[in-house]
Design an enzyme around this catalytic site. Structure first.
Site, PDB file in Angstrom:
ATOM      1  N   SER A 132       0.706  -1.253  -0.044  1.00  0.00           N
ATOM      2  CA  SER A 132       0.019   0.156   0.038  1.00  0.00           C
ATOM      3  C   SER A 132       0.902   1.495   0.212  1.00  0.00           C
ATOM      4  O   SER A 132       1.705   1.355  -0.683  1.00  0.00           O
ATOM      5  CB  SER A 132      -0.962   0.018   1.085  1.00  0.00           C
ATOM      6  N   ASP A 139     -10.051  -3.150  -5.612  1.00  0.00           N
ATOM      7  CA  ASP A 139      -9.162  -2.261  -4.909  1.00  0.00           C
ATOM      8  C   ASP A 139      -9.151  -0.968  -5.843  1.00  0.00           C
ATOM      9  O   ASP A 139      -8.815  -1.265  -6.963  1.00  0.00           O
ATOM     10  CB  ASP A 139      -8.051  -2.902  -4.737  1.00  0.00           C
ATOM     11  N   HIS A 143      -8.347  -4.399  -1.140  1.00  0.00           N
ATOM     12  CA  HIS A 143      -7.128  -3.881  -0.564  1.00  0.00           C
ATOM     13  C   HIS A 143      -6.820  -4.057   1.068  1.00  0.00           C
ATOM     14  O   HIS A 143      -7.665  -4.038   1.735  1.00  0.00           O
ATOM     15  CB  HIS A 143      -7.627  -2.108  -0.524  1.00  0.00           C
TER      16      HIS A 143
END
Ligand SMILES: *[C@@H]1O[C@H](CO)[C@@H](O)[C@H](O)[C@H]1NC(C)=O
Ligand SMILES: *[C@@H]1O[C@H](CO)[C@@H](O)[C@H](O)[C@H]1NC(C)=O
Ligand SMILES: *[C@@H]1O[C@H](CO)[C@@H](O)[C@H](O)[C@H]1NC(C)=O
Length: 408
Positions: free
Chosen positions: A191, A348, A378
């Site tokens: 991320s 995501d 995600h």
């Protein structure tokens, strides 16, 4: 009694309303994800409330609620030595397996945790166990970087922390101290940590002082650009659990020290409209019409306003900084990057950031493995253990570890 049952009914109705989010049936274990998401939203709402009544910045409160109680001491075991130390002024946690290893020197992985540049910690239970597992399964030394977080600092400080710690580790005398093979080092992150990992690898290609070359980069659903919030995945997943489009834009503004008042204009790409020449040349490098497969593009249309809001870039120039958006780096930088692992998830907003970067790297001749998870969401790789076990969490984690083991 009647009052009680009315109260229970009202509470149940409220919880159902709060918890229920329509989710595609193709996502891994939708009901569980709904509960996880409701917990997240509840923590976010509480932090916003605390911010509103003046108890503290909402990001600090959120970190307190979600991470503080969870920070672990550096716990060594018979098989794993765990140490908290400082590399070039930056805190790191080092995981060293004590098991026998083939040859004289060990492999190693620099790991940069995610959390929107504002949340999380290498000492949080989820990241501590992930790094421990990676170190154990790959039998490699893992260096987890505890970079400073927003809102205490802003771009480029988190990146500079990650870079400073990585460069320190790559020094021949430091590698020798940890018995590391200089030819077998990976840089990795998830991320926002994937954003930092990608930027660190780019910065290293341009740094003639660093003689040790990184062998691999492994990016897990990374954030890679702040120029287009209307890629097909941003459009398709704008209200997906864990990370909605609006929350992602606010993370960006907090990272780049911009005001949230710009968020609504950025939703419609007003910060990179066609009348802003600087933005236009960078947006050509993320032309998703040519970089994405048609199965991702579906019928989504690019959003390129002809006139936008030039004041946004004037006030937040870092929105066009390549160190923040490594996806739009020049080809000359991209072709020098190491062999790459890219993990993306269908559900995501960041799916296309990762997919386009993988494609740009491939086009520049870099060896890329792209694993796309059709039922992934995600952040799923952190949810691979009880009580927040998701099958896709375990599969993404195990696939990532397997690739590292086979390629490092
Ligand atoms: C390389 O090291 C020299 C001397 O320490 C320093 O002046 C220079 O800025 C460094 N270059 C980079 C790209 O960091
Ligand atoms: C962030 O923005 C605020 C308000 O615009 C400003 O006062 C502050 O100096 C900025 N901080 C940094 C690190 O640039
Ligand atoms: C985007 O920019 C246009 C042109 O300046 C403006 O009319 C419009 O209101 C802006 N949209 C938002 C959401 O700020």
């Amino acid at each position: 009694m009647r009052a009680l049952s009315a109260l229970v009914t009202a509470l149940a109705a409220f919880s159902a309303y709060y918890v229920y989010t329509p989710l595609p049936s193709t996502v891994s274990e939708p009901w569980k994800l709904m509960l996880l998401d409701a917990t997240f939203r509840c923590a976010q709402d509480l932090s916003n409330l605390a911010h509103f009544v003046g108890l503290g910045h909402h990001l600090r409160v959120l970190n307190f609620v979600s991470g503080y109680f969870d920070k672990l001491e550096a716990l060594s075991s018979r098989d794993m030595k765990v140490t908290d130390t400082v590399f070039n002024g930056v805190e790191v946690r080092v995981f060293e397996p004590t098991r026998e290893f083939a040859g004289n020197l060990k492999r190693s992985i620099v790991y940069i945790h995610g959390g929107g540049w504002a949340l999380g910690s290498a000492r949080m239970r989820s990241y501590d166990s992930l790094c421990r597992k990676v170190a154990e399964d790959v039998n490699a030394v893992v260096v987890a970087i505890e970079y400073r977080l927003v809102p205490d600092v802003h771009f480029p400080v988190p990146l500079n922390d990650a870079l400073a710690a990585t460069k320190y580790f790559l020094r021949p005398e430091v590698l020798a101290k940890y018995l590391i093979d200089p030819d077998r080092i990976a840089v990795s992150g998830d991320s926002a940590g994937g954003n930092l990992a990608a930027a660190v690898c780019q910065q290293l290609t341009e740094d003639s002082n660093v003689t040790t070359k990184v062998k691999l980069q492994a990016l897990i659903y990374p954030v890679l650009q702040a120029l287009d919030f209307n890629t097909p995945s941003y459009q398709q997943n704008m209200d997906m659990p864990i990370l909605s489009r609006f929350v992602m834009i606010k993370f960006w503004l907090d990272y780049l020290n911009g005001s949230h008042k710009f968020a609504h204009s950025m939703l419609v790409n007003n910060h990179t409209s066609l009348d802003l020449s600087q933005a236009v040349s960078l947006r050509e490098r993320l032309n998703w019409d040519s970089l994405l497969p048609s199965s991702f593009k579906k019928n989504y249309k690019p959003l390129l306003p002809s006139i936008g809001s030039p004041n946004i870039i004037q006030e937040v120039p870092a929105l066009l900084d390549i160190r923040a958006s490594p996806l739009v780096a020049h080809k000359k930088t991209i072709e020098l990057l190491p062999k790459t692992y890219m993990l993306t998830c269908e559900h995501d907003v960041l799916r296309d950031d990762g997919t386009m970067y993988a494609r740009r790297l491939e086009d520049a001749g870099v060896d890329v493995t792209h694993d796309h998870y059709e039922d992934g969401f995600h952040g799923c790789m952190l949810f691979a253990t009880w009580p927040t076990y998701f099958s896709v969490g375990a599969r993404t984690r195990d696939g990532y570890i397997k690739w590292l083991d086979e390629n490092l």
